[in-house]
Design a protein around this motif. Structure first.
Motif, PDB file in Angstrom:
ATOM      1  N   LEU A  21       9.827 131.591  44.776  1.00  0.00           N
ATOM      2  CA  LEU A  21      10.428 132.562  45.686  1.00  0.00           C
ATOM      3  C   LEU A  21       9.401 133.422  46.418  1.00  0.00           C
ATOM      4  N   LYS A  22       8.156 133.371  45.954  1.00  0.00           N
ATOM      5  CA  LYS A  22       7.066 134.160  46.541  1.00  0.00           C
ATOM      6  C   LYS A  22       7.386 135.654  46.532  1.00  0.00           C
ATOM      7  N   THR A  23       7.933 136.110  45.417  1.00  0.00           N
ATOM      8  CA  THR A  23       8.217 137.530  45.234  1.00  0.00           C
ATOM      9  C   THR A  23       8.044 137.894  43.770  1.00  0.00           C
ATOM     10  N   SER A  24       7.753 139.150  43.525  1.00  0.00           N
ATOM     11  CA  SER A  24       7.682 139.641  42.150  1.00  0.00           C
ATOM     12  C   SER A  24       8.597 140.852  41.977  1.00  0.00           C
ATOM     13  N   SER A  25       9.511 141.046  42.938  1.00  0.00           N
ATOM     14  CA  SER A  25      10.479 142.140  42.888  1.00  0.00           C
ATOM     15  C   SER A  25      11.830 141.597  42.449  1.00  0.00           C
ATOM     16  N   PHE A  26      12.397 142.216  41.408  1.00  0.00           N
ATOM     17  CA  PHE A  26      13.647 141.718  40.843  1.00  0.00           C
ATOM     18  C   PHE A  26      14.513 142.858  40.340  1.00  0.00           C
ATOM     19  N   VAL A  27      15.744 142.525  40.001  1.00  0.00           N
ATOM     20  CA  VAL A  27      16.649 143.441  39.313  1.00  0.00           C
ATOM     21  C   VAL A  27      16.843 142.896  37.910  1.00  0.00           C
ATOM     22  N   PHE A  28      16.500 143.710  36.926  1.00  0.00           N
ATOM     23  CA  PHE A  28      16.669 143.354  35.515  1.00  0.00           C
ATOM     24  C   PHE A  28      17.921 144.037  34.985  1.00  0.00           C
ATOM     25  N   SER A  29      18.845 143.254  34.444  1.00  0.00           N
ATOM     26  CA  SER A  29      20.055 143.788  33.816  1.00  0.00           C
ATOM     27  C   SER A  29      19.956 143.508  32.325  1.00  0.00           C
ATOM     28  N   TYR A  30      19.715 144.560  31.556  1.00  0.00           N
ATOM     29  CA  TYR A  30      19.628 144.413  30.101  1.00  0.00           C
ATOM     30  C   TYR A  30      21.018 144.464  29.474  1.00  0.00           C
ATOM     31  N   THR A  31      21.821 145.403  29.910  1.00  0.00           N
ATOM     32  CA  THR A  31      23.225 145.538  29.523  1.00  0.00           C
ATOM     33  C   THR A  31      23.924 146.099  30.753  1.00  0.00           C
ATOM     34  N   GLU A  32      25.220 146.283  30.683  1.00  0.00           N
ATOM     35  CA  GLU A  32      25.887 146.908  31.830  1.00  0.00           C
ATOM     36  C   GLU A  32      25.523 148.386  31.939  1.00  0.00           C
ATOM     37  N   ASN A  90      11.833 140.455  24.577  1.00  0.00           N
ATOM     38  CA  ASN A  90      12.619 141.550  25.142  1.00  0.00           C
ATOM     39  C   ASN A  90      13.091 141.260  26.568  1.00  0.00           C
ATOM     40  N   PHE A  91      13.451 140.014  26.804  1.00  0.00           N
ATOM     41  CA  PHE A  91      13.924 139.603  28.119  1.00  0.00           C
ATOM     42  C   PHE A  91      15.289 140.219  28.415  1.00  0.00           C
ATOM     43  N   PRO A  92      15.532 140.558  29.684  1.00  0.00           N
ATOM     44  CA  PRO A  92      16.845 141.094  30.048  1.00  0.00           C
ATOM     45  C   PRO A  92      17.939 140.023  29.915  1.00  0.00           C
ATOM     46  N   GLN A  93      19.171 140.456  29.931  1.00  0.00           N
ATOM     47  CA  GLN A  93      20.307 139.531  29.896  1.00  0.00           C
ATOM     48  C   GLN A  93      20.365 138.705  31.182  1.00  0.00           C
ATOM     49  N   GLN A  94      19.985 139.359  32.300  1.00  0.00           N
ATOM     50  CA  GLN A  94      20.062 138.692  33.596  1.00  0.00           C
ATOM     51  C   GLN A  94      18.948 139.206  34.506  1.00  0.00           C
ATOM     52  N   ILE A  95      18.415 138.292  35.329  1.00  0.00           N
ATOM     53  CA  ILE A  95      17.430 138.653  36.347  1.00  0.00           C
ATOM     54  C   ILE A  95      17.953 138.145  37.685  1.00  0.00           C
ATOM     55  N   SER A  96      17.940 139.040  38.676  1.00  0.00           N
ATOM     56  CA  SER A  96      18.410 138.690  40.017  1.00  0.00           C
ATOM     57  C   SER A  96      17.331 139.035  41.033  1.00  0.00           C
ATOM     58  N   GLY A 100      20.515 139.661  45.336  1.00  0.00           N
ATOM     59  CA  GLY A 100      21.641 139.361  44.454  1.00  0.00           C
ATOM     60  C   GLY A 100      21.694 137.967  43.851  1.00  0.00           C
ATOM     61  N   GLU A 101      20.768 137.084  44.216  1.00  0.00           N
ATOM     62  CA  GLU A 101      20.766 135.737  43.656  1.00  0.00           C
ATOM     63  C   GLU A 101      20.334 135.786  42.184  1.00  0.00           C
ATOM     64  N   ILE A 102      21.165 135.275  41.304  1.00  0.00           N
ATOM     65  CA  ILE A 102      20.844 135.242  39.881  1.00  0.00           C
ATOM     66  C   ILE A 102      19.876 134.095  39.608  1.00  0.00           C
ATOM     67  N   ILE A 103      18.700 134.430  39.063  1.00  0.00           N
ATOM     68  CA  ILE A 103      17.717 133.392  38.771  1.00  0.00           C
ATOM     69  C   ILE A 103      17.595 133.127  37.279  1.00  0.00           C
ATOM     70  N   TYR A 104      18.137 134.036  36.468  1.00  0.00           N
ATOM     71  CA  TYR A 104      18.091 133.865  35.019  1.00  0.00           C
ATOM     72  C   TYR A 104      19.300 134.563  34.415  1.00  0.00           C
ATOM     73  N   LYS A 105      19.972 133.870  33.494  1.00  0.00           N
ATOM     74  CA  LYS A 105      21.062 134.470  32.738  1.00  0.00           C
ATOM     75  C   LYS A 105      20.927 133.961  31.311  1.00  0.00           C
ATOM     76  N   ARG A 106      20.860 134.893  30.361  1.00  0.00           N
ATOM     77  CA  ARG A 106      20.665 134.523  28.967  1.00  0.00           C
ATOM     78  C   ARG A 106      21.748 133.555  28.524  1.00  0.00           C
ATOM     79  N   ARG A 107      21.311 132.547  27.807  1.00  0.00           N
ATOM     80  CA  ARG A 107      22.231 131.515  27.294  1.00  0.00           C
ATOM     81  C   ARG A 107      23.056 132.026  26.162  1.00  0.00           C
TER      82      ARG A 107
END
Length: 107
Positions: A21-32, A90-96, A100-107
């Motif tokens: 993606l050539k970016t290092s800026s993300f939104v980390f969602s650990y919990t709601e 200590n990975f977040p539950q979700q990374i976007s 808003g594109e979700i690139i990681y969601k904990r299994r």
């Protein structure tokens, strides 16, 4: 870059997405209740501080994460913090992405 099996669906995936993606800026969602806008600033080898060679020794990759904006922190977990360390433990539950594109969601 070497990633252990335990990092396959966390650190390795994120490392690949950063390059893709050539970016290092993300939104980390650990919990709601804990959501952060971040920039991944540095990537390095780390360990758990145990003696090398002991059965408890754990070596892994880690990021220095700059908190740009606290989107939500109901329990004030990151109150006053500017940086976090991120590794497979200590990975977040979700990374976007910022759009808003979700690139990681904990299994």
């Amino acid at each position: 870059m070497y990633f252990s099996e335990k990092e396959k669906y966390t650190s390795e995936l994120l490392f690949t997405k950063i390059k893709e993606l050539k970016t290092s800026s993300f939104v980390f969602s650990y919990t709601e209740d804990l959501i952060l806008s971040v920039v991944l600033e540095d990537f390095y080898d780390s360990d758990n501080g145990e003696e090398c060679g002991s059965k408890d020794f754990d070596e892994y990759n880690e990021w220095s994460v700059h908190i740009i904006r606290v989107i939500k922190d109901k329990k004030e977990i990151v109150s006053g913090k500017k940086f976090l360390e991120l590794n497979y433990k200590n990975f977040p539950q979700q990374i976007s992405t910022l759009n808003g594109e979700i690139i990681y969601k904990r299994r």
